[in-house]
Design an enzyme around this catalytic site. Sequence first.
Site, PDB file in Angstrom:
ATOM      1  N   SER A 252      17.778  -7.551  -0.035  1.00 40.70           N
ATOM      2  CA  SER A 252      16.389  -7.657   0.436  1.00 40.70           C
ATOM      3  C   SER A 252      15.810  -9.054   0.560  1.00 40.70           C
ATOM      4  CB  SER A 252      15.477  -6.841  -0.465  1.00 40.70           C
ATOM      5  OG  SER A 252      15.548  -5.502  -0.088  1.00 40.70           O
TER       6      SER A 252
ATOM      7  N   LYS B 139       5.883 -11.678  -2.472  1.00 41.28           N
ATOM      8  CA  LYS B 139       6.159 -10.268  -2.162  1.00 41.28           C
ATOM      9  C   LYS B 139       5.342  -9.374  -3.091  1.00 41.28           C
ATOM     10  CE  LYS B 139      10.161  -7.134  -1.675  1.00 41.28           C
ATOM     11  NZ  LYS B 139      11.620  -7.002  -1.907  1.00 41.28           N
TER      12      LYS B 139
ATOM     13  N   SER C  12      14.036  -5.524   2.218  1.00 45.72           N
ATOM     14  CA  SER C  12      12.658  -5.122   2.032  1.00 45.72           C
ATOM     15  C   SER C  12      11.659  -6.278   1.961  1.00 45.72           C
ATOM     16  CB  SER C  12      12.537  -4.276   0.762  1.00 45.72           C
ATOM     17  OG  SER C  12      12.864  -5.035  -0.380  1.00 45.72           O
TER      18      SER C  12
END
Length: 486
Positions: free
Chosen positions: A177, A78, A153
């Site tokens: 997330s 990420k 996210s």
Amino acid sequence: MTVAGLIELNALEAAERLQNGEFSAVELVEAYLGQIRRHDPAILAYLRVSEENARLEAEAIDAAPDRPPLGGLPAAVKDVLVTEGIVTTCASRMLENYRPIYTATCIRQMRRAGMIILGKTNMDEFAMGSSTENSAFGPTHNPWDLDRVPGGSSGGSAAAVAAREALWALGSDTGGSIRQPAAFCGVVGLKPTYGSVSRYGLVAFASSFDQVGPITRTVSDAALMLRHLVGKDPRDSTSIAYPKEILIPEDRDLSGLRIGVIRELVGEGIDAGVMAVFDQTVKNLAIAGAEIVESSLPHAEYALPAYYILAPAEASANLARFDGVRYGLRAAGAAGITEMYETTRSRGFGDEVKRRIMLGTYALSSGYYDAYYGRSQKVRTLIVEDFQKAFGAADLLISPTAPTTAFRLGEKTGDPLTMYMSDICTIPVNLAGLPAISIPAGLSDGLPVGLQIIGPAFSENRLLAAARGAELAIGFDAAPPLGEVS
Ligand code: GLN
């Protein structure tokens, strides 16, 4: 082995076969790079693919006399985790060209164990969101249905794992997330106990909530990754030495476990299709030997409002560093320093990030601090106590991971409150700093539904063992229907 065969192996299987010399790290990396080239133009899970780096690292691993434990296992990371020399944007214009001068501790640990980075994945800007639509670089598409969001996210990481564009991935979870996108994409996502994984090099959103964790295809792979992620880091004073070694769970049933269904997180507010899969899952867990009990978190309904005071309050302080002086973007042509700050921040941040900064600044301002921030802290304590009581009568707690399946792109962007509701089942866990995992529980109208399992602090081994038992009891083996690409 064929390329299609290679990318179907999970991390444990791939590790074993690499050790046996059945194929090379270069072959495995090439198989994933090929899959990215075929499918990522439609899915857009990656912001950047580091082809050259990945190849070089794979060659080095193949050439070394000893293969480290994760030697050659390719991962997606990420873009909230800093990587030396590789642009790290947090999906924000603010950091569009930011090239960090160091690497996050958790990534250094994984790389020391041999993991290879395929690239950096898309996310909601600064990890604020539940759909990956808040990325400044455009949304990621859910591999199960390209018209739908992957969750967020960590949507890019979850979509990459689901689409076999990565063997596994790293995400971060502040309010859900890792777990919510894992649920939406039909993969496994684990948020560890607060403090077990170093936050050094994780760009801070809400520091008392943020944790890094694995997104994988299987529970055992999550255990394998977690084993190398945990540890005390002198550079993060909130990190602690994990008390035990993380074990790869054995294949066994759920007998002897008391599993509590959280009354406040089932029923009203949860879609009927999600509830149907959840109810069936509870039956399967009972058949596998679990004793199912009813549990209660009486203050759960206040978790979301408290989180949306506390997390923005912390974010407003953390994001003060993006001022046009120290990192990334600087607006040109300003008349003085104040104007430079203002223009940089109004151009560099997207709407949701600005909304959080305003909410947080307001909640912390004098005259409002006690009414909002202070009260929310008290609610946080009540929720911690709710969990303590619940764990007095249950070994683990369960709920659906999210109230809906993956929604359509654009469906919730105009209504922040509805978007915030997407984390109603995951946020209480972050307020209490507990570990929780989402595993695929089935499909509703062709879209994945996640089962959330929550444990007491530092009970990861128990949590993973139960999740493995649940995985066997559920027997989910569907994969997203990726169309043939010519
Ligand atoms: N969706 C939640 C938020 O927007 C949680 C995000 C996260 O866990 N990073 O704050």
